[in-house]
Design a protein around this motif. Sequence first.
Motif, PDB file in Angstrom:
ATOM      1  N   SER B 333      -7.362 -12.832  12.349  1.00  0.00           N
ATOM      2  CA  SER B 333      -7.360 -14.062  13.281  1.00  0.00           C
ATOM      3  C   SER B 333      -6.023 -14.717  13.781  1.00  0.00           C
ATOM      4  CB  SER B 333      -7.903 -15.331  12.570  1.00  0.00           C
ATOM      5  OG  SER B 333      -9.189 -15.128  12.084  1.00  0.00           O
ATOM      6  N   ASP B 334      -5.125 -13.585  14.257  1.00  0.00           N
ATOM      7  CA  ASP B 334      -4.068 -13.869  14.717  1.00  0.00           C
ATOM      8  C   ASP B 334      -4.069 -14.357  16.394  1.00  0.00           C
ATOM      9  OD1 ASP B 334      -1.347 -14.025  16.018  1.00  0.00           O
ATOM     10  OD2 ASP B 334      -0.668 -12.602  14.586  1.00  0.00           O
ATOM     11  N   LEU B 335      -4.179 -15.355  16.671  1.00  0.00           N
ATOM     12  CA  LEU B 335      -4.469 -15.769  18.127  1.00  0.00           C
ATOM     13  C   LEU B 335      -3.648 -15.062  18.924  1.00  0.00           C
ATOM     14  CD1 LEU B 335      -5.011 -19.710  17.923  1.00  0.00           C
ATOM     15  CD2 LEU B 335      -6.911 -17.792  18.494  1.00  0.00           C
ATOM     16  N   ARG B 336      -2.489 -14.465  18.761  1.00  0.00           N
ATOM     17  CA  ARG B 336      -1.724 -13.869  19.580  1.00  0.00           C
ATOM     18  C   ARG B 336      -2.460 -12.595  20.129  1.00  0.00           C
ATOM     19  NH1 ARG B 336       3.489 -13.740  16.013  1.00  0.00           N
ATOM     20  NH2 ARG B 336       1.790 -13.104  14.665  1.00  0.00           N
ATOM     21  N   TRP B 337      -2.990 -12.043  18.789  1.00  0.00           N
ATOM     22  CA  TRP B 337      -3.900 -10.679  19.008  1.00  0.00           C
ATOM     23  C   TRP B 337      -5.037 -11.082  19.950  1.00  0.00           C
ATOM     24  CZ3 TRP B 337      -8.688  -8.761  17.899  1.00  0.00           C
ATOM     25  CH2 TRP B 337      -8.781  -7.316  17.719  1.00  0.00           C
ATOM     26  N   ASN B 338      -5.757 -12.030  19.344  1.00  0.00           N
ATOM     27  CA  ASN B 338      -7.026 -12.456  20.145  1.00  0.00           C
ATOM     28  C   ASN B 338      -6.922 -12.708  21.575  1.00  0.00           C
ATOM     29  OD1 ASN B 338      -7.619 -13.267  17.340  1.00  0.00           O
ATOM     30  ND2 ASN B 338      -9.504 -12.937  18.071  1.00  0.00           N
ATOM     31  N   LYS B 339      -5.697 -13.347  21.934  1.00  0.00           N
ATOM     32  CA  LYS B 339      -5.447 -13.521  23.391  1.00  0.00           C
ATOM     33  C   LYS B 339      -5.040 -12.194  24.004  1.00  0.00           C
ATOM     34  CE  LYS B 339      -4.351 -18.533  22.800  1.00  0.00           C
ATOM     35  NZ  LYS B 339      -5.556 -19.047  23.285  1.00  0.00           N
ATOM     36  N   HIS B 340      -4.488 -11.392  23.433  1.00  0.00           N
ATOM     37  CA  HIS B 340      -4.107 -10.165  24.121  1.00  0.00           C
ATOM     38  C   HIS B 340      -5.325  -9.153  24.236  1.00  0.00           C
ATOM     39  CE1 HIS B 340      -1.264  -6.755  25.235  1.00  0.00           C
ATOM     40  NE2 HIS B 340      -2.171  -6.100  24.489  1.00  0.00           N
ATOM     41  N   TYR B 341      -5.951  -9.225  23.159  1.00  0.00           N
ATOM     42  CA  TYR B 341      -6.873  -7.734  23.115  1.00  0.00           C
ATOM     43  C   TYR B 341      -8.459  -8.292  23.491  1.00  0.00           C
ATOM     44  CZ  TYR B 341      -3.893  -4.648  21.106  1.00  0.00           C
ATOM     45  OH  TYR B 341      -2.533  -3.697  20.988  1.00  0.00           O
ATOM     46  N   GLY B 342      -8.477  -9.678  23.539  1.00  0.00           N
ATOM     47  CA  GLY B 342      -9.774 -10.298  23.818  1.00  0.00           C
ATOM     48  C   GLY B 342     -10.156 -10.195  25.336  1.00  0.00           C
ATOM     49  N   PHE B 343     -11.365 -10.383  25.614  1.00  0.00           N
ATOM     50  CA  PHE B 343     -12.112 -10.003  26.984  1.00  0.00           C
ATOM     51  C   PHE B 343     -12.394 -11.422  27.501  1.00  0.00           C
ATOM     52  CE2 PHE B 343     -12.327  -6.268  24.780  1.00  0.00           C
ATOM     53  CZ  PHE B 343     -12.016  -5.061  25.711  1.00  0.00           C
ATOM     54  N   SER B 344     -12.278 -11.416  29.000  1.00  0.00           N
ATOM     55  CA  SER B 344     -12.819 -12.603  29.865  1.00  0.00           C
ATOM     56  C   SER B 344     -14.379 -12.986  29.565  1.00  0.00           C
ATOM     57  CB  SER B 344     -12.454 -12.412  31.304  1.00  0.00           C
ATOM     58  OG  SER B 344     -13.486 -13.271  31.909  1.00  0.00           O
ATOM     59  N   PRO B 345     -14.736 -14.334  29.501  1.00  0.00           N
ATOM     60  CA  PRO B 345     -16.130 -14.322  28.780  1.00  0.00           C
ATOM     61  C   PRO B 345     -17.030 -14.150  30.273  1.00  0.00           C
ATOM     62  CG  PRO B 345     -14.887 -16.516  29.482  1.00  0.00           C
ATOM     63  CD  PRO B 345     -13.770 -15.316  29.436  1.00  0.00           C
ATOM     64  N   LEU B 346     -16.351 -13.978  31.535  1.00  0.00           N
ATOM     65  CA  LEU B 346     -17.089 -13.570  32.552  1.00  0.00           C
ATOM     66  C   LEU B 346     -17.303 -12.332  32.846  1.00  0.00           C
ATOM     67  CD1 LEU B 346     -15.253 -15.922  35.320  1.00  0.00           C
ATOM     68  CD2 LEU B 346     -17.042 -16.335  33.778  1.00  0.00           C
ATOM     69  N   ASN B 347     -16.866 -11.349  31.766  1.00  0.00           N
ATOM     70  CA  ASN B 347     -17.005 -10.070  31.792  1.00  0.00           C
ATOM     71  C   ASN B 347     -18.167  -9.554  31.103  1.00  0.00           C
ATOM     72  OD1 ASN B 347     -16.235  -7.333  31.766  1.00  0.00           O
ATOM     73  ND2 ASN B 347     -14.489  -7.527  30.857  1.00  0.00           N
ATOM     74  N   ILE B 348     -19.185  -9.364  31.751  1.00  0.00           N
ATOM     75  CA  ILE B 348     -20.428  -9.074  30.832  1.00  0.00           C
ATOM     76  C   ILE B 348     -20.673  -7.547  31.199  1.00  0.00           C
ATOM     77  CG2 ILE B 348     -22.960  -9.364  30.833  1.00  0.00           C
ATOM     78  CD1 ILE B 348     -22.289 -12.669  31.180  1.00  0.00           C
ATOM     79  N   PRO B 349     -20.810  -6.532  30.121  1.00  0.00           N
ATOM     80  CA  PRO B 349     -20.894  -5.168  30.428  1.00  0.00           C
ATOM     81  C   PRO B 349     -22.251  -4.954  31.416  1.00  0.00           C
ATOM     82  CG  PRO B 349     -20.404  -5.608  28.153  1.00  0.00           C
ATOM     83  CD  PRO B 349     -20.491  -6.754  28.739  1.00  0.00           C
ATOM     84  N   SER B 350     -21.758  -4.152  32.311  1.00  0.00           N
ATOM     85  CA  SER B 350     -23.076  -3.744  33.237  1.00  0.00           C
ATOM     86  C   SER B 350     -23.068  -2.233  33.587  1.00  0.00           C
ATOM     87  CB  SER B 350     -22.956  -4.574  34.338  1.00  0.00           C
ATOM     88  OG  SER B 350     -23.572  -4.168  35.462  1.00  0.00           O
ATOM     89  N   ILE B 351     -24.307  -1.573  33.918  1.00  0.00           N
ATOM     90  CA  ILE B 351     -24.656  -0.263  34.178  1.00  0.00           C
ATOM     91  C   ILE B 351     -24.188  -0.236  35.518  1.00  0.00           C
ATOM     92  CG2 ILE B 351     -26.230   1.361  34.502  1.00  0.00           C
ATOM     93  CD1 ILE B 351     -25.363   1.492  31.693  1.00  0.00           C
ATOM     94  N   ILE B 352     -24.596  -1.364  36.625  1.00  0.00           N
ATOM     95  CA  ILE B 352     -24.365  -1.067  37.895  1.00  0.00           C
ATOM     96  C   ILE B 352     -22.924  -1.583  38.050  1.00  0.00           C
ATOM     97  CG2 ILE B 352     -26.711  -1.361  38.473  1.00  0.00           C
ATOM     98  CD1 ILE B 352     -26.317  -4.023  38.964  1.00  0.00           C
ATOM     99  N   GLY B 353     -22.720  -2.821  37.601  1.00  0.00           N
ATOM    100  CA  GLY B 353     -21.095  -3.259  37.606  1.00  0.00           C
ATOM    101  C   GLY B 353     -20.181  -2.456  36.770  1.00  0.00           C
ATOM    102  N   ASP B 354     -19.349  -3.151  36.142  1.00  0.00           N
ATOM    103  CA  ASP B 354     -18.314  -2.540  35.371  1.00  0.00           C
ATOM    104  C   ASP B 354     -18.886  -2.626  33.993  1.00  0.00           C
ATOM    105  OD1 ASP B 354     -16.469  -1.492  37.261  1.00  0.00           O
ATOM    106  OD2 ASP B 354     -15.576  -3.433  37.255  1.00  0.00           O
ATOM    107  N   LEU B 355     -18.656  -1.586  33.306  1.00  0.00           N
ATOM    108  CA  LEU B 355     -18.843  -1.619  31.782  1.00  0.00           C
ATOM    109  C   LEU B 355     -17.927  -2.422  30.927  1.00  0.00           C
ATOM    110  CD1 LEU B 355     -20.883  -0.266  29.740  1.00  0.00           C
ATOM    111  CD2 LEU B 355     -19.367   1.436  29.088  1.00  0.00           C
ATOM    112  N   SER B 356     -16.491  -2.368  31.275  1.00  0.00           N
ATOM    113  CA  SER B 356     -15.572  -3.138  31.010  1.00  0.00           C
ATOM    114  C   SER B 356     -14.575  -3.781  31.759  1.00  0.00           C
ATOM    115  CB  SER B 356     -14.806  -2.232  29.790  1.00  0.00           C
ATOM    116  OG  SER B 356     -13.950  -1.111  30.444  1.00  0.00           O
TER     117      SER B 356
END
Lengths: 795, 356
Positions: B333-356
């Motif tokens: 729970s180091d917020l510096r880590w979470n903000k760095h390695y976390g993903f955008s909430p708009l990023n929903i993995p998809s087969i037709i779009g982007d996986l990541s």
Amino acid sequence: MRFSYSWLTEHLKTNAHFEEIEKKLTSIGLEVEDIQDTGKAYQDFIVGQVLEEKKHPNADKLKLCKVDIGKEKVDVVCGAPNVEKGMKVVYAPVGSTIPVNQMKIKAVKIRGVESYGMMCSEYELGISNEHDGIIRLEEKETIGRSFSEIYGLNDIVIEIGITPNRQDCLGVKGIARDLASAGMGELLERKISREKGSFKSPIKIEIQDNKICSAFAGRYFRNVKNTESPEWLKNKLKSIGLRPISALVDITNFVMYDENRPLHVYDADKIDGKIIVRSANDGESFLALDEKDYHLKNGMCVIADEKKVLGLGGIMGGESTGCSTETKNVLLESALFDEINTAKTGRNLSILSDARFRFERGIDPNSTLKGIDLATQLILEICGGECSEVELAGNIKENKNEVSTSSSYISRRLGFEVSDKELISILSSLGIETSQTGDVIKCLIPSWRQDIHGEADISEEVIRIKGYENIPTSNIRLKSKINKNILNYAQKKLMKARHFIASIEYDELVTFSFTDSKNCEVFGDINKLKIVNPISEDLDILRPNLLPNLLQAIKKNKNRNFDSFSIFEIGSQYRSTSPEDQLNVACGIKSGIKTEKSWKNIQTEFDIYDVKQDLTSLIDYLMPGNKKISVSNDCPSWYHPGRSGSIKINNSLIAGYFGELHPRVASQFKIKNKINIFELYLDELPNTEKKNTNKPVLNLSDFQIVTRDFAFVIDKKVKSEEIVTSAFKVDKELIRNVEIFDLFEDDSLGKDKKSIAIKVTLQSNEKTLAENDISEISSKIIESVEKSTSGTVRS
Amino acid sequence: MKDFRELETEIKKASDKFTNIESINEFRIKFLGKKGIISLEMKELASLSGDERKQHAEKLNKIKDTVLEIIASKTEELNSEELEKKLNSETLDITLSTSKSYGTIHPISQVIEEVITIFGDLDFFVAEGPEVETDYNNFTALNTSEHHPARQMHDTFYVETETDGMPNVLRTHTSPVQIRSMLKQKPPIRLIAPGKTFRCDNDQTHSPMFHQVEGLVIDQESNMSHLKGCLEIFLKTFFETDKLNMRFRPSHFPFTEPSAEVDIGYTKKGNQLIIGEGEDWLEILGCGMVHPNVLENVNINSNEYQGYAFGMGIERLAMLKYGISDLRTFFDSDLRWNKHYGFSPLNIPSIIGDLS
């Protein structure tokens, strides 16, 4: 399991390169974990002799030595306390690398005196932990001889991981046998002479419980000399990381690592009467060879004499009959102990030993007498003396396991055609005898493979020897779907909630499912949440709520200079440690600075209205469409009683809470900030599976929209929501919206009064509203609000 | 006949002097007002007759059009000049900015969603089970009897509740979901079960809580080659690479037979781990054909049905794909880590779009 390459080749005749063998080991399931080319690591170290030794002029504890290394004589500064003139030492020349710390030896000045090279301790060479002084080699060693030759280190040591099923490979011979089966050469049979024995053993053996020990073979040796082991034996043990002790002990260790046959030797003169193999009595105790006292329980297998417990069968021998250099007469034991009973006893007493490790995995019954023979040969050779006949109590199981299979079964499981011929040939390479009747192939499993019980096991043997790389790759896409939904409604709800919450600025955390019971009494019944063997004292219960770990996260990040927190977690919390008492919860915290003071904004702080809005818009997102959300004051005790609310949807169960953390709880967690929380019990949201993709019918009116503002003075304790509802119900068709736009509290209004201003939006579907329509509805609104709130309109 | 030349010259002269909207107005009044020159001339037309009236009228109308045109174009000109002037005084410093921030999705959630997306496309549904499990589901039903040596490798957490006389455990793997699912559903079965798992182990490379994803396929034909095909398509899609060296080697799990561990090839370029190519191997998952005893334990006829199962560590997948070096940081729970390695909430993995 560690073994050296040279030891392996005593059992395996092979033309294969070492690299091929290394690859094959992994490919047959004996995963190579480490390889140490000790020949290479020790190639620079040689024998030297100290010619002179005198005090260092500038340091009390250092000595100046002249060392003869054969081709020249060098000066070495040495700090070892045991260095003396004439001593034969291990010399590390300039340019060599010290194994233990990878330090490269250079010519250096030590306190003003040149030193070329170093004299080494066993610790520095990575051979043992002995670091009190440098190695003293025997007088007879030739100066300049390679050190690795003397210690038998001119070798490659291989470490492989043995999975629990492969008991047959816990001895070097078994590994060689498996390599031979896989085409890596030929298994060599060691020539062992079978001594008959010249007299009857004076120590009789009695098995009282054959369930825990099915066979016990004993042989008496008289007039042995328990000396130091010969160099070849010591070096063998050292090469695999074992410390040589005395010939008798070393021999039993050798047989265990070579043939996978645990043995034990007792000092026969310390045995009173006969050997009795029995279940322990409750309360009995004994001092084991690891110098610990163990308290035994009924059911544990002990080896005893007529007076005392001598050892724990298949696990560890005892101090009382341990062998020393004085030992003259010994009893050698080779027995078959029950797997499950050994595992149970070992676990109950927390004893890890090589013997236990092997017995609980299953031992080849045929090794019982072979082990006696091999050990006898070595004892007579090294320790002299005479041996008795073998005394065998119990029965050694002779019949082999039988498994029936067919090539069609094997092919169906592996995904490619295996013919009868290929199947039979692979099985016979593994020592499995086969006989065929029609399609059925009957397999006789050799005694050393205790892990093969059924057809599935046979399929693994086939592919293991044939090579997993030969499995083809098949397409798994189906012609028609078998699952209607990939995610169910509840799972989608969790995923949607996660993305929504993150989109309104919260950072997702994943914290442990455990927490510290100390601060948790307020959140649940901690006595129902205990973990029996927690990883640490402050992670001793399953979390009754997501908050404690999130609060700790805030505390930690506060120390990292964060002053604004928007964090959340979606995960399980627990009502008890029963499997069904797990709930899915989303918990968010907003605390500290909401907007930073800037050229454009003034600084603001988060308050409960931020989390309330987040919670209600989250519910709206997860449950679109008409619903009734009601708010009331009944919050759990971790909330500030005056600044929190619970949320009910459609008057059913409480779905969530929002509010400020109770100051008492905050101070328990040593947090000074206001903590604004929302919790949503995701399982409580009704699972409204989508039935229809149509949206509700949309009615649009093109007539003019009119707004009117009203302000009411009401008692402070009356909820503002009351004004909104009572205004709305005046005319559900004309009144399109009611919104509170002002809150004013001042003594000028009267004691405990507040003023609430609302904006009402009116629109008709049929006509443009005339002034008299508007004033008519306005008076009705005033009347309705005044009546339900006991307030008065402000004019 | 009047030729109106004088009038035209006068109009020309007057039209050159416009400075603002008022002067245009004066100009309009002077020529087109009630008593304006052109209006008066128009009135006079009545006194003329025949051809002369017609000619004068024609001419006057033309002049009137010219005046209107001048008024329109000059008004436009002056308006835009004025706007220009106004705009020039209205500049903002565009280098100033305000900020709008989103929150972040934890890498573990991201990877689980990626895994679900890939297997969902292959028709695996997502199954679940509780984190507190019975000893039976976690071990015994999975062909791991009470004294099986494999149990000791699990470092199990125990809790105080019991089921059928055995203490319940925190599940040591996601495999008990296999048991729960097979008891609920008859073959054909295709499922994955991502979730939390627990082992009593805490050091540099072990965390007492971690995540796994289980896979299970049971039908009448799925075999080792399907298992290989399944994992190959998964790993290639997950690591977003066409090249993938994959190595199966024998291993042992009590609940599969044959069992395999799967390694993938990698190389190191500087600090970067390149997955797929190279001579070095990284262990990534364990798998095998479901042991007939496991099927019999859940009342599935092992002569008729067979299939495969696999299990892998979510953190390991995340670390390899996203270059995260320390396992324990996931739960710090180091917020510096979470903000760095976390993903955008708009990023929903998809087969037709982007996986990541």
